[in-house]
Structures are given as structure tokens and as C-alpha cells.
Design a protein around this motif. Structure first.
Motif, PDB file in Angstrom:
ATOM      1  N   UNK A 137       0.825  -1.206   0.000  1.00 52.58           N
ATOM      2  CA  UNK A 137       0.000   0.000   0.000  1.00 52.58           C
ATOM      3  C   UNK A 137       0.859   1.256   0.000  1.00 52.58           C
ATOM      4  N   UNK A 138       1.933   1.224   0.811  1.00 55.95           N
ATOM      5  CA  UNK A 138       2.838   2.372   0.820  1.00 55.95           C
ATOM      6  C   UNK A 138       3.488   2.576  -0.531  1.00 55.95           C
ATOM      7  N   UNK A 139       3.891   1.482  -1.167  1.00 55.91           N
ATOM      8  CA  UNK A 139       4.522   1.573  -2.478  1.00 55.91           C
ATOM      9  C   UNK A 139       3.542   2.110  -3.512  1.00 55.91           C
ATOM     10  N   UNK A 140       2.303   1.611  -3.433  1.00 54.45           N
ATOM     11  CA  UNK A 140       1.283   2.105  -4.375  1.00 54.45           C
ATOM     12  C   UNK A 140       1.028   3.581  -4.152  1.00 54.45           C
ATOM     13  N   UNK A 141       1.009   4.001  -2.884  1.00 54.64           N
ATOM     14  CA  UNK A 141       0.810   5.425  -2.588  1.00 54.64           C
ATOM     15  C   UNK A 141       1.917   6.279  -3.143  1.00 54.64           C
ATOM     16  N   UNK A 142       3.149   5.809  -3.036  1.00 54.27           N
ATOM     17  CA  UNK A 142       4.292   6.558  -3.554  1.00 54.27           C
ATOM     18  C   UNK A 142       4.203   6.686  -5.064  1.00 54.27           C
ATOM     19  N   UNK A 143       3.879   5.560  -5.757  1.00 55.28           N
ATOM     20  CA  UNK A 143       3.767   5.572  -7.224  1.00 55.28           C
ATOM     21  C   UNK A 143       2.659   6.529  -7.669  1.00 55.28           C
ATOM     22  N   UNK A 144       1.507   6.457  -6.980  1.00 56.34           N
ATOM     23  CA  UNK A 144       0.373   7.319  -7.344  1.00 56.34           C
ATOM     24  C   UNK A 144       0.725   8.784  -7.120  1.00 56.34           C
ATOM     25  N   UNK A 145       1.382   9.078  -6.042  1.00 53.16           N
ATOM     26  CA  UNK A 145       1.768  10.468  -5.762  1.00 53.16           C
ATOM     27  C   UNK A 145       2.739  10.974  -6.808  1.00 53.16           C
TER      28      UNK A 145
END
Length: 272
Positions: free
Chosen positions: A254-262
Motif C-alpha cells: 500500500x505504501x509503495x502504491x501510494x508513492x507511485x500514485x503520488x
């Protein structure tokens, strides 16, 4: 008729054993057996005129001068060698008087020998008269070859975290046994007829024996204990570990997905 002191003493002496004087009394068991090499404690209590008249302040001039435990003698008059005599330096150190001069006449015999089998009687003497408990207690000594270890569980295999009680037994009823325990031949700190093992771990696995004295001469056959892992417990642990790993992995994703989306949102903003 005038009676000389020696004759009077003899008559008073005989009055107790014949049961004519209820003020004199000794109470001990009829008989019991002990295992050769073990320690025997003969429980005993007594009463005498001084106790009944005044325990804290005996009659003037009347005092206890001698206590005796003798073997196979009717009155314990003579110096005692196989037993205890408070007035004799020849008393064996294996015979220890645990009583007092008021009402306790308990005797302790260590490292019992075959020749210690006898009928023991207790005698008390004051400066005026002496008296011997007539019945006595018969002590039998067995060789102890049937010493065994018995367990509170029927199976020798016990799961980790469990418990077991091992008992040192014999065909002879034990009296204050000096029992020593061993695992794989190494002495344990615990003593006494029963050995309690709880919160078992694999380190408790081994062959257990008991001995009736520190020399190890009367030792039982070994009783084997095997402590195994509790599979259900370990499955639960593995499941918890797997769940924790899964949660951690999900959080990281989830953290990785958040970073990519940001990052993508940042790029689009720059293009505008």
C-alpha cells in the motif's frame, strides 16, 4: 516395715510396665518397615508425673536425668550400644534423639542396616524412678531390591509445556525417606519420595532414577521420559507468523502504491 531405697526403686520401676500407674505412658506405632540404607523416623510421645503436675515448673527435686532407646531389651536398664542413650558416649551417631524431656521421644535412625531390625523401646529416668514403655515398636528392614519409579502419566511421551510427577516406591512402606533423584545419572537438586516436573521442555528428556541414600546403592531401574513438541502449538505459532508477514507485506504494498500514485500526480501537474 521399713524398705531400703534400692527395693523401693525396683518396685516403682515395675509399677509402670505392669500398667498400674497411668501417669507413665509411651505412645508409638506397633511396627513398620524401612528399606536398608534409608532413614527411619520412629514417632513417639510420652507422659510422666512431672508433665501432668507441672510442665513449666517440675516438683522440687524431681528432674529427668536419662532418656534411652534400646533394641530387643525389656527395660533398657544397661548401657545401650544399638540405640540411643543420653548418658553414654558409646551411642552410635546414626541414632539421633529428636525429642525432648517433656513429651516428645521421637528417634531418627540414618543409613538403616539389616542388623537394625529389632523391637525398640523408650525409657525415661528421673532422679527418683525410671520407666520403660512396655510394648515397643517393631522395625523391619528390607533389602530394597524392588525400588521403582512410578509416573502420574501412562505414556512416557509428554508434550512440551506439560507436567509429570514421578514417585519412588517400594513394597515396604517408607518412613521419612532420604530419596535422591537422578536424570541420566546426574543428581538433581530435588529430594523426597515425589519428583514434580512442570512446564516440560526438551531438556527434561532423559532416564530418571531414584536412590534411597546419597551413595546410590539402592537405585531403581530407569524410567524414560521423552518430551516432544506440541504440534498444535507450533502450527498456531507458524500461522500467527504467516499472518503478521502478510499484514506487513500488505502495508508495504500500500505504501509503495501510494508513492507511485503520488509521483504520477506530480508528473501530470508539471505537464500542465
Amino acid at each position: 516395715m521399713k524398705m531400703n531405697p534400692w527395693t523401693l526403686s525396683v518396685l516403682l520401676l515395675l509399677a509402670g510396665p505392669l500398667g498400674a500407674d497411668p501417669d507413665w505412658h509411651v505412645e508409638y506405632p506397633d511396627s513398620f518397615c524401612v528399606v536398608e540404607g534409608s532413614t527411619a523416623t520412629i514417632p513417639c510421645s510420652f507422659t510422666h508425673p512431672m508433665v501432668k503436675e507441672a510442665i513449666t515448673a517440675p516438683p522440687a527435686g524431681l528432674r529427668v536425668e536419662r532418656v534411652v532407646w534400646c533394641a530387643n531389651l525389656e527395660f533398657c536398664w544397661h548401657p545401650v550400644y544399638n540405640g540411643y542413650d543420653s548418658n553414654s558416649v558409646l551411642t552410635s551417631s546414626r541414632f539421633l534423639y529428636l525429642g525432648d524431656l517433656v513429651g516428645n521421644c521421637t528417634l531418627n535412625i540414618t543409613k538403616m542396616l539389616k542388623r537394625d531390625a529389632a523391637t525398640y523401646r523408650f525409657r525415661i529416668e528421673t532422679n527418683g524412678v525410671g520407666w520403660t514403655g512396655p510394648n515397643g515398636v517393631r522395625v523391619n528392614v528390607t533389602d530394597g531390591e524392588d525400588v521403582k519409579v512410578r509416573s502420574s502419566v501412562t505414556d512416557n511421551v509428554v508434550k512440551e509445556g506439560g507436567q509429570v510427577t514421578l514417585t519412588c516406591t517400594s513394597a515396604c512402606s517408607f518412613h521419612q525417606l532420604d530419596v535422591h533423584w537422578y536424570r541420566n545419572g546426574h543428581a538433581l537438586s530435588e529430594t523426597g519420595p515425589a519428583l514434580h516436573l512442570s512446564h516440560l521442555t526438551n531438556g527434561d528428556t532423559g532416564n530418571y532414577t531414584c536412590s534411597l541414600d546419597s551413595s546410590g546403592q539402592k537405585t531403581s531401574s530407569p524410567w524414560s521420559l521423552v518430551v516432544v513438541e506440541d504440534e498444535g502449538f507450533h502450527r498456531s505459532v507458524h500461522l500467527v507468523v504467516a499472518v503478521v508477514k502478510g499484514v506487513v507485506l500488505a502495508v508495504l504494498l500500500l505504501l509503495l502504491a501510494g508513492v507511485v500514485l503520488a509521483k504520477r500526480c506530480s508528473n501530470k501537474t508539471n505537464e500542465i
